[in-house]
Design a protein around this motif. Structure first.
Motif, short mmCIF file in Angstrom:
data_model
loop_
_atom_site.label_atom_id
_atom_site.label_comp_id
_atom_site.label_asym_id
_atom_site.label_seq_id
_atom_site.Cartn_x
_atom_site.Cartn_y
_atom_site.Cartn_z
N ALA A 13 0.83 -1.21 0.00
CA ALA A 13 0.00 0.00 0.00
C ALA A 13 0.86 1.26 0.00
O ALA A 13 0.59 2.22 -0.73
N MET A 14 1.92 1.27 0.82
CA MET A 14 2.79 2.44 0.88
C MET A 14 3.45 2.70 -0.47
O MET A 14 3.58 3.85 -0.91
N ILE A 15 3.89 1.62 -1.12
CA ILE A 15 4.53 1.77 -2.43
C ILE A 15 3.54 2.33 -3.45
O ILE A 15 3.88 3.22 -4.24
N THR A 16 2.31 1.83 -3.43
CA THR A 16 1.29 2.32 -4.36
C THR A 16 0.98 3.79 -4.11
O THR A 16 0.89 4.59 -5.05
N ILE A 17 0.82 4.17 -2.84
CA ILE A 17 0.53 5.57 -2.51
C ILE A 17 1.68 6.45 -2.97
O ILE A 17 1.48 7.53 -3.54
N GLY A 18 2.92 6.00 -2.72
CA GLY A 18 4.07 6.78 -3.17
C GLY A 18 4.11 6.93 -4.67
O GLY A 18 4.42 8.01 -5.20
N ASP A 19 3.76 5.85 -5.39
CA ASP A 19 3.73 5.90 -6.86
C ASP A 19 2.71 6.93 -7.35
O ASP A 19 3.01 7.76 -8.22
N VAL A 20 1.49 6.85 -6.81
CA VAL A 20 0.41 7.70 -7.31
C VAL A 20 0.63 9.16 -6.95
O VAL A 20 0.44 10.06 -7.78
N LEU A 21 1.03 9.41 -5.72
CA LEU A 21 1.18 10.80 -5.25
C LEU A 21 2.55 11.38 -5.56
O LEU A 21 2.76 12.58 -5.41
#
Length: 548
Positions: free
Chosen positions: A212-220
Motif C-alpha cells: 500500500a505504501m509503495i502504491t501511494i508513493g507511486d500515485v502521489l
C-alpha cells in the motif's frame, strides 16, 4: 531477474491448469458457475479473482505455453461473469466466511485486478485485451465506488482501501476516489521509526502495508510513503529465523505463532532494491526466490513482471540475508538477536517472554504463576543492560472490603463494586535478566515478596523432539509434558539440539489455576518448579544433535 521470471511463468501455467480443473462448469449451478472451489470447498469472488488474473496473465503472455489458448479464453470470460454476478449492488465484494458488503475485501480484490487492467490498457491490440479491459473497467470502477461508501475493521485495511482508491483515481480520474482516500491518509501512517506497523504482523500484514505504501508513493509522487516500506523491509530482515521462517510470535493478528516463509515479500525487495539501488534488498530478493525453489512454493508475481519488464532485465548475483545481528526495537519492545545457526527473541508484556531457535528446532520460555488474578509473568518494563536485557514485574494482590451498609440491592451483580475500597497487597516481584553466553543465553530469574507461592518455568519445544536428561529419554509428543527435577534437559530434532538446565523441581503443580494459559497443544513442555522466594539461573545452549 530473467531466471525468476521464467520460473514464475512456468509455475503460473501449472497454477492455471489446476485452476481450470477447479472451475465450476455446471451450468445448472447458476450461483457458482464460472467460480472456483477453494481448499475448503467454498466458491467465492476473491478466490476467483486471484485465479482469473493468473489465467489472464498466462493467456496474454507470448512466452506462455497457454498463450492465446481458446479454451482458456472462454474460461476467463466465465470467471469474469461469475465475479460480476457476485459483486454487490453497491460495488463491494463479500468474504463469504467472514465479511459481507466488505470495503477492505473489495480493496484486496480490486488490488489484484488493477495490474491486469493496466496491462490490457497498454496492449489494446492483443487478442482478448479489449474484452478483458471492458469487463475489468466495469468491475473495478464499481468496486471503487463501494470502497468510498464502505468502512474497515483493522489498521491495515485503511491503507489497502486508501491505496486502491488513489490508484482508481489515477485510472479513472474520479475526484471522489481521491477525496475518500485522503480521509484515511489524514490519520497518519501507523509505522514507527523502527519500521513496525501497528499490527506487528510480520507473517502477513506487513507486506500488505508495504504494498500500500509503495502504491501511494507511486500515485502521489511522494517518497515519504516509500520510506515506510523501506523501514519495514529493513526490519523484516531481522525477523528471519535460522530455518528461514519469519518470527511471528509478536503479531496481534491470525499469523501469530504460525510457520510462515517470506515468499510474498519477494517482489517488494526486488522492486525497492531496484528503485533505490539497495543491494541488501536485491540480495534478499534472490535469497527468497532460492528459498521458494527449495520449498517448491513459488510466488505469483507474473503480471507484475509483465507490467514492469525492466525488472526482468535486472541482474544481481548475490543471494543472502543477514545471519548475525542484535536489534532492540524499543518502540515495539522486542529484542531480536541472531548468531548464525541460532537466534533468540525477548518480548515485553508477553507471557512467552523468550524464544530460542536453533536451526529448525524452536523453544519458548514462560513463568507460570497463580497469584491472585495473575497467571503468568508478563514484564511491565524491558531495558538493556551491559550484558543483556532486564525484565521486571510486580504482581499486586488485593481484596475487596465491605461497603458497611445496604446498597439498595442484595443482587451482587447490580452492586457498584467498582466503588468498594480495597485492601492492597501482598505483592510478588519478579526480576528476569536474559544475557548472552557462549553458544546461547543465560536466564536469571529472581522471585521474591510473598513466600510459599508455587511457580513453574515452562520450556515448550517443537513436538517430535527427543527429550533426554540423566534420568530419562522420551519422545516429545504434542500436548504432553514432563517435570524435570535435576540435571540438564536436551531436546534434539534432526540436526539440531537445545540444552536447558540445571533443572529443579520441588512440586508438581504445573497446570495452574483456572484462567491459566494451557500447555501449547502443538509442543512438548518441560517444567522446572520451585516455590518462592528463589533465585535461579538457567543456561540455554545451542548444541549439535546426537540423533542419527
Amino acid at each position: 531477474m530473467r531466471k525468476h521470471y521464467e520460473l514464475m511463468l512456468a509455475d503460473a501455467v501449472r497454477r492455471v491448469r489446476k485452476s481450470m480443473r477447479l472451475q465450476v462448469m455446471d451450468k445448472e449451478n447458476v450461483q457458482k458457475y464460472g467460480g472456483f472451489l477453494d481448499s475448503k470447498g467454498i466458491v467465492q469472488p476473491k478466490f476467483a479473482i486471484y485465479r482469473m488474473v493468473t489465467m489472464a496473465a498466462v493467456y496474454m503472455n507470448e512466452e506462455s505455453a497457454l498463450y492465446q489458448n481458446k479454451e482458456l479464453y472462454e474460461r476467463i470470460l466465465l470467471a469474469l461473469d461469475y465475479i460480476k454476478r457476485e459483486q454487490r449492488e453497491n460495488g463491494c465484494f463479500d468474504l463469504v466466511d467472514c465479511n459481507f458488503f466488505s470495503g477492505p475485501d473489495t480493496a484486496f480484490c480490486v488490488k489484484r485486478m488493477i495490474p491486469m487492467f493496466e496491462y490490457v490498457r497498454k496492449h489494446k491490440d492483443a487478442p482478448g485485451a479489449s474484452e478483458f479491459e471492458r469487463r475489468l473497467n466495469e468491475i473495478i470502477y464499481a468496486g471503487a465506488k463501494g470502497m468510498v461508501a464502505g468502512g474497515f475493521h483493522t489498521p491495515n485495511h485503511r491503507w489497502a482501501i486508501a491505496s486502491n482508491l488513489l490508484k482508481c483515481w489515477q485510472l479513472f480520474g474520479d475526484e471522489e476516489f481521491k477525496t475518500a482516500a485522503e480521509k484515511y491518509l489524514a490519520e497518519g501512517i501507523d509505522c514507527t521509526s523502527e519500521g513496525e506497523f501497528a499490527e506487528r504482523s510480520a507473517g502477513n500484514y506487513n507486506r500488505i502495508n508495504n504494498d500500500a505504501m509503495i502504491t501511494i508513493g507511486d500515485v502521489l509522487g511522494d517518497d515519504t510513503y516509500y520510506h515506510y516500506a523501506e523501514a519495514n523491509l529493513t526490519m523484516m530482515l531481522t525477523y528471519l529465523e535460522p530455518d528461514d521462517s519469519i518470527f511471528t510470535n509478536n503479531s496481534t493478528r491470525q499469523d501469530r505463532g504460525v510457520k510462515v516463509y517470506p515468499r510474498d515479500y519477494y517482489f517488494e525487495y526486488l522492486l525497492m532494491g531496484h528503485k533505490f539501488g539497495n543491494q541488501t534488498f536485491l540480495a534478499a530478493a534472490n535469497y527468497i526466490m532460492d528459498l521458494c525453489v527449495r520449498l517448491n512454493h513459488l510466488p505469483d508475481f507474473l503480471i507484475y513482471f509483465m507490467n514492469l519488464p525492466e525488472l526482468i532485465g535486472v541482474e544481481y548475483e548475490k543471494s543472502e540475508i543477514p545471519t548475525s545481528y542484535n536489534r532492540f526495537y524499543k518502540e515495539s519492545e522486542i529484542v531480536r538477536i541472531r548468531k548464525d545457526a541460532y537466534s533468540y527473541t525477548v518480548l515485553n508484556h508477553a507471557s512467552n517472554f523468550c524464544y530460542f531457535q536453533h536451526g529448525t528446532l524452536a523453544m519458548s520460555v514462560k513463568i507460570g504463576a497463580s497469584f491472585c488474578e495473575h497467571r503468568a509473568f508478563k514484564s511491565e518494563e524491558i531495558r538493556q543492560t551491559e550484558h543483556g536485557y532486564h525484565l521486571e514485574q510486580t504482581m499486586h494482590g488485593w481484596y475487596y472490603l465491605p461497603f458497611g451498609g445496604y446498597q439498595g440491592t442484595t443482587d451482587w451483580w447490580k452492586m457498584d463494586n467498582a466503588k468498594r475500597e480495597k485492601l492492597v497487597g501482598p505483592d510478588l516481584h519478579f526480576e528476569v535478566v536474559v544475557e548472552e553466553a557462549e553458544g546461547g543465553i543465560d536466564i536469571h530469574v529472581k522471585a521474591d515478596g510473598v513466600d510459599r507461592a508455587p511457580l513453574r518455568l515452562e520450556f515448550a519445544f517443537d513436538a517430535g523432539a527427543v527429550i533426554t536428561n540423566e534420568a530419562f529419554s522420551l519422545e516429545g509428543e504434542a500436548g504432553a509434558y514432563v517435570t524435570a527435577k535435576q540435571g540438564t534437559v536436551t531436546a534434539s530434532k534432526g540436526d539440531y539440539a537445545i540444552e536447558v538446565g540445571p533443572a529443579f523441581g520441588t512440586h508438581d503443580f504445573v497446570a495452574g489455576k483456572f484462567g491459566s494459559e494451557g500447555r501449547n497443544p502443538h509442543c512438548f513442555t518441560v517444567y522446572f518448579t520451585d516455590s518462592t522466594c528463589f533465585e535461579h539461573t538457567i543456561h540455554i545452549r545451542a548444541k549439535e544433535s546426537l540423533l542419527y
